[in-house]
Design a protein around this motif. Structure first.
Motif, PDB file in Angstrom:
ATOM      1  N   TYR A  14       4.045  -5.158 -10.385  1.00 14.48           N
ATOM      2  CA  TYR A  14       4.499  -6.536 -10.202  1.00 14.48           C
ATOM      3  C   TYR A  14       4.217  -7.321 -11.480  1.00 14.48           C
ATOM      4  O   TYR A  14       3.229  -7.053 -12.166  1.00 14.48           O
ATOM      5  CB  TYR A  14       3.739  -7.220  -9.060  1.00 14.48           C
ATOM      6  N   SER A  43      -7.408  -2.212   2.307  1.00 15.79           N
ATOM      7  CA  SER A  43      -6.619  -3.436   2.318  1.00 15.79           C
ATOM      8  C   SER A  43      -6.160  -3.788   0.903  1.00 15.79           C
ATOM      9  O   SER A  43      -6.926  -3.715  -0.045  1.00 15.79           O
ATOM     10  CB  SER A  43      -7.466  -4.566   2.889  1.00 15.79           C
ATOM     11  N   GLN A  84       5.310  -6.163   8.331  1.00 18.48           N
ATOM     12  CA  GLN A  84       3.938  -6.584   8.624  1.00 18.48           C
ATOM     13  C   GLN A  84       3.930  -8.050   9.042  1.00 18.48           C
ATOM     14  O   GLN A  84       3.230  -8.435   9.962  1.00 18.48           O
ATOM     15  CB  GLN A  84       3.088  -6.384   7.368  1.00 18.48           C
ATOM     16  N   GLU A 162       1.989  -1.755   9.887  1.00 23.52           N
ATOM     17  CA  GLU A 162       0.968  -2.254  10.827  1.00 23.52           C
ATOM     18  C   GLU A 162       1.608  -2.890  12.057  1.00 23.52           C
ATOM     19  O   GLU A 162       1.382  -4.066  12.356  1.00 23.52           O
ATOM     20  CB  GLU A 162       0.055  -3.264  10.123  1.00 23.52           C
TER      21      GLU A 162
HETATM   22  N1  LIG Z   1       5.428  -9.981  -4.962  1.00 23.87           N
HETATM   23  C1  LIG Z   1       4.233  -9.684  -5.517  1.00 23.87           C
HETATM   24  N2  LIG Z   1       3.935 -10.120  -6.745  1.00 23.87           N
HETATM   25  C2  LIG Z   1       2.758  -9.812  -7.333  1.00 23.87           C
HETATM   26  N3  LIG Z   1       1.801  -9.067  -6.744  1.00 23.87           N
HETATM   27  C3  LIG Z   1       2.043  -8.597  -5.512  1.00 23.87           C
HETATM   28  C4  LIG Z   1       3.274  -8.876  -4.815  1.00 23.87           C
HETATM   29  N4  LIG Z   1       3.232  -8.294  -3.616  1.00 23.87           N
HETATM   30  C5  LIG Z   1       2.035  -7.680  -3.558  1.00 23.87           C
HETATM   31  N5  LIG Z   1       1.323  -7.830  -4.684  1.00 23.87           N
HETATM   32  C6  LIG Z   1       0.007  -7.296  -4.976  1.00 23.87           C
HETATM   33  O1  LIG Z   1       0.098  -5.907  -4.892  1.00 23.87           O
HETATM   34  C7  LIG Z   1      -1.020  -5.375  -4.220  1.00 23.87           C
HETATM   35  C8  LIG Z   1      -0.547  -4.521  -3.071  1.00 23.87           C
HETATM   36  O2  LIG Z   1       0.080  -5.352  -2.116  1.00 23.87           O
HETATM   37  P1  LIG Z   1       0.583  -4.778  -0.726  1.00 23.87           P
HETATM   38  O3  LIG Z   1       1.063  -5.906   0.090  1.00 23.87           O
HETATM   39  O4  LIG Z   1       1.521  -3.666  -0.975  1.00 23.87           O
HETATM   40  O5  LIG Z   1      -0.773  -4.198  -0.139  1.00 23.87           O
HETATM   41  P2  LIG Z   1      -1.086  -3.670   1.332  1.00 23.87           P
HETATM   42  O6  LIG Z   1      -1.771  -2.369   1.178  1.00 23.87           O
HETATM   43  O7  LIG Z   1       0.114  -3.689   2.160  1.00 23.87           O
HETATM   44  O8  LIG Z   1      -2.123  -4.761   1.822  1.00 23.87           O
HETATM   45  P3  LIG Z   1      -2.540  -5.117   3.326  1.00 23.87           P
HETATM   46  O9  LIG Z   1      -3.475  -4.054   3.771  1.00 23.87           O
HETATM   47  O10 LIG Z   1      -3.237  -6.419   3.196  1.00 23.87           O
HETATM   48  O11 LIG Z   1      -1.289  -5.190   4.119  1.00 23.87           O
HETATM   49  C9  LIG Z   1      -1.885  -6.543  -3.778  1.00 23.87           C
HETATM   50  O12 LIG Z   1      -2.979  -6.635  -4.654  1.00 23.87           O
HETATM   51  C10 LIG Z   1      -0.996  -7.738  -3.952  1.00 23.87           C
HETATM   52  O13 LIG Z   1      -1.742  -8.837  -4.391  1.00 23.87           O
END
Ligand SMILES: Nc1ncnc2c1ncn2[C@@H]1O[C@H](COP(=O)(O)OP(=O)(O)OP(=O)(O)O)[C@@H](O)[C@H]1O
Ligand SMILES: [Mg+2]
Lengths: 272, 268
Positions: A14, A43, A84, A162
């Motif tokens: 990202y 997480s 989610q 989830e």
């Molecule tokens: N659109 C975005 N722009 C920048 N960073 C992002 C974006 N979406 C997610 N991230 C970052 O990427 C990382 C992974 O995010 P993601 O939502 O895929 O994690 P996750 O494993 O699904 O988390 P959770 O267990 O909370 O659902 C996180 O650190 C988040 O801050």
């Protein structure tokens, strides 16, 4: 079992305020047709990013996703997603019934749509709420609407992020069993993200354990439990308890260096 | 007595009280420019409601002046709605269009619409086309800007959901984009409706031979002050009625919204 989904060296970065943020990196795995694969990971490790890449909603920075051997560039047909953020994924201007029907409008006539939506809502126990608007429902009920919408669509590949996080324990058991039943009846392939270790072992044919961000595959475990699962007996079986302990261990203290993803018990694949 | 009727009475009690005070004050002062409300009411009755029973007691004045005015106002406003929403959707859904025409929109909106009356007078000469042009041009901006705002702000998760289910074309536009933007669009419509009333009168003050505005300016020149005042009161009544009707339509169209959720107009 033919391969349905093939993820190769998938990575996504990202744009962040200080350069780029690598959410997932070098992920590789395959999912066979009709398989139910659970993904667990810490997480924020990039699970949702992975699902969004697989669904074609997010263009990967590196690597590729192939579905039925075809490179995924846009969103493929025959795929449904339970997001989610289920609450925001429902359309507030449509009643519950119409939310479930909405994606079916293109393919089905009115009567058929109605019937499918009615069935799906009955399956998730929301028959009584069909005429309500999403904001009139509790979080858990909204989540079940999102699940019903995906089920009514009858996709070949079902991606769930989830999906049972907000429902109470009893409903959660029922929905888990519903998912197992539906995917057997409709031969659906399922990729399901969960933060619940027990759930991953109970539902999965395989469990993919991810490392913390940037996510890589720490372990690809085959769940060698009988295909027929039962909320009471399966969960107290010795094999189940051992499996969940293994997943927990991998999650909490992953192998220091994950050079190549370990494929444990690679020979034994459930369902063959 | 229900809470609703109590509230209704409360709201109108102040209004009735003020009218009564005004009546007493104007009678005491005997100022020729401020006729008492009772006299205005009588003038209104004479002018508009003393017609034959076969025409619901409406006078010729209603058919010759009031209805044409209302027709132009609603016609212009409806035209502005169609043009404004269509333009707003096109501009709002395009990634780059606003970069090009954004300043133009800001500029167009900043021009006080009444100042264009002379321009439209030259372009269209006297009469309805000039008035419609004035109303459309003056009321279209809040609708365009609010529509752009609304269609741009479609929730990201809903966009993803629609994409995941491969919802495209008309179903995407009418099933996702417009419903999301509808609260904003209505906020724009409310602003532009009150503008339409103002512009209707102004355009009639300048160059026509019929309409409520024409009658008012005519009455003023003849020093028929009660008739002039009745025009003012009629405009107030019309503004109130149309706004109430629009709110009722809005409440129906946005019945799906959680209660107490009203979008504010941007721009305008
Ligand atoms: N659109 C975005 N722009 C920048 N960073 C992002 C974006 N979406 C997610 N991230 C970052 O990427 C990382 C992974 O995010 P993601 O939502 O895929 O994690 P996750 O494993 O699904 O988390 P959770 O267990 O909370 O659902 C996180 O650190 C988040 O801050
Ligand atoms: Mg997530």
């Amino acid at each position: 079992m033919p391969t349905m989904l093939e993820v190769t060296d998938l990575g996504h970065r990202y744009a962040a305020k200080d350069g780029v943020y690598t959410a997932i990196d070098g992920l590789s795995f395959t999912v066979g047709s009709g398989e139910l694969v659970c993904i667990v990971g810490p997480s924020g490790c990039g699970k949702s990013t992975l699902l969004r890449s697989v669904s074609g909603l997010l263009r990967p920075t590196t690597g590729q996703v192939r579905l039925h051997g075809n490179l995924v560039s846009g969103v493929p047909a025959d795929l449904a997603v339970v997001f989610q953020d289920y609450s925001r994924s429902l359309f507030p201007w449509l009643s519950v019934q119409r939310n479930v029907e909405f994606p079916l409008r293109r393919a089905l006539g009115r009567a058929e749509r109605r019937e499918r939506a009615r069935q799906a809502l009955e399956q998730v126990g929301l028959t009584g709420a069909a005429g309500k608007y999403p904001w009139q429902l509790s979080g858990g009920m909204q989540q079940r609407v999102a699940i019903a919408r995906a089920l009514a669509y009858r996709p070949a590949l079902l991606l769930m992020d989830e999906p049972f996080a907000s429902v109470d324990a009893q409903t959660r058991f029922e929905l888990e069993d519903l998912l197992l039943r539906v995917r057997r009846e409709q031969d659906t392939t399922v990729l399901l993200v969960t933060h619940d270790i027990d759930e991953s072992v109970y539902l999965g044919d395989r469990v993919l354990v991810l490392s913390k961000s940037p996510a890589r595959v720490v372990a690809d475990l085959t769940v060698d439990l009988p295909a027929e699962r039962d909320q009471i007996t399966t969960r107290e079986s010795e094999r189940f308890v051992a499996m969940r302990a293994e997943v927990a261990r991998l999650l909490h203290s992953p192998p220091a260096e994950v050079a190549a993803p370990a494929r444990e018990r690679a020979g034994a694949v459930v369902g063959e | 007595m229900t809470a609703r009727t109590t509230r209704f009475l409360q709201q109108w009690l102040v209004f009735a009280g003020l009218v009564a005070v005004w009546e007493l004050a104007t009678r005491a002062a005997r100022a020729p420019f401020f006729p008492p409300p009772s006299q205005i009411a009588r003038a209104m009755y004479q002018q508009w409601l003393s017609g034959p029973a076969s025409r619901l007691f409406l006078t010729d004045d209603v058919f010759d002046h009031v209805f044409p005015s209302i027709g132009r106002m609603l016609g212009g406003w409806a035209g502005a709605t169609v043009v404004g929403v269509a333009l707003g959707v096109l501009l709002g859904r395009s990634a780059v269009a606003m970069d090009f025409v954004g300043p133009l929109l800001a500029f167009g909106r900043a021009i006080p619409p009444p100042t264009l009356v002379p321009v439209f007078l030259v372009l269209f000469s006297l009469g309805t086309p000039m008035q419609l042009a004035t109303i459309v041009f003056g009321t279209v901006w809040p609708i365009v800007l609010n529509t752009v705002d609304g269609v741009r702000a479609v929730d990201k998760v809903k966009v993803d959901t629609a994409r995941a289910f491969r919802i495209q074309g008309p179903q995407w536009l009418f099933g996702v984009v417009l419903p999301s933007a509808l609260p904003k669009i209505f906020a724009g419509l409310r602003v532009s409706l009150s503008l339409a009333l103002i512009l209707m009168v102004i355009s009639e003050l300048v160059g026509t031979t019929n309409g409520i505005g024409y009658q008012m300016i005519y009455a003023q020149r003849q020093f028929e002050l009660p008739a002039m005042w009745s025009g003012i009161v009629l405009l107030g009544v019309l503004g109130y009625v149309f706004n109430t009707l629009l709110l009722a339509v809005e409440r129906r169209a946005l019945a799906w919204q959680p209660v107490g959720n009203h979008a504010q107009a941007t721009g305008g």
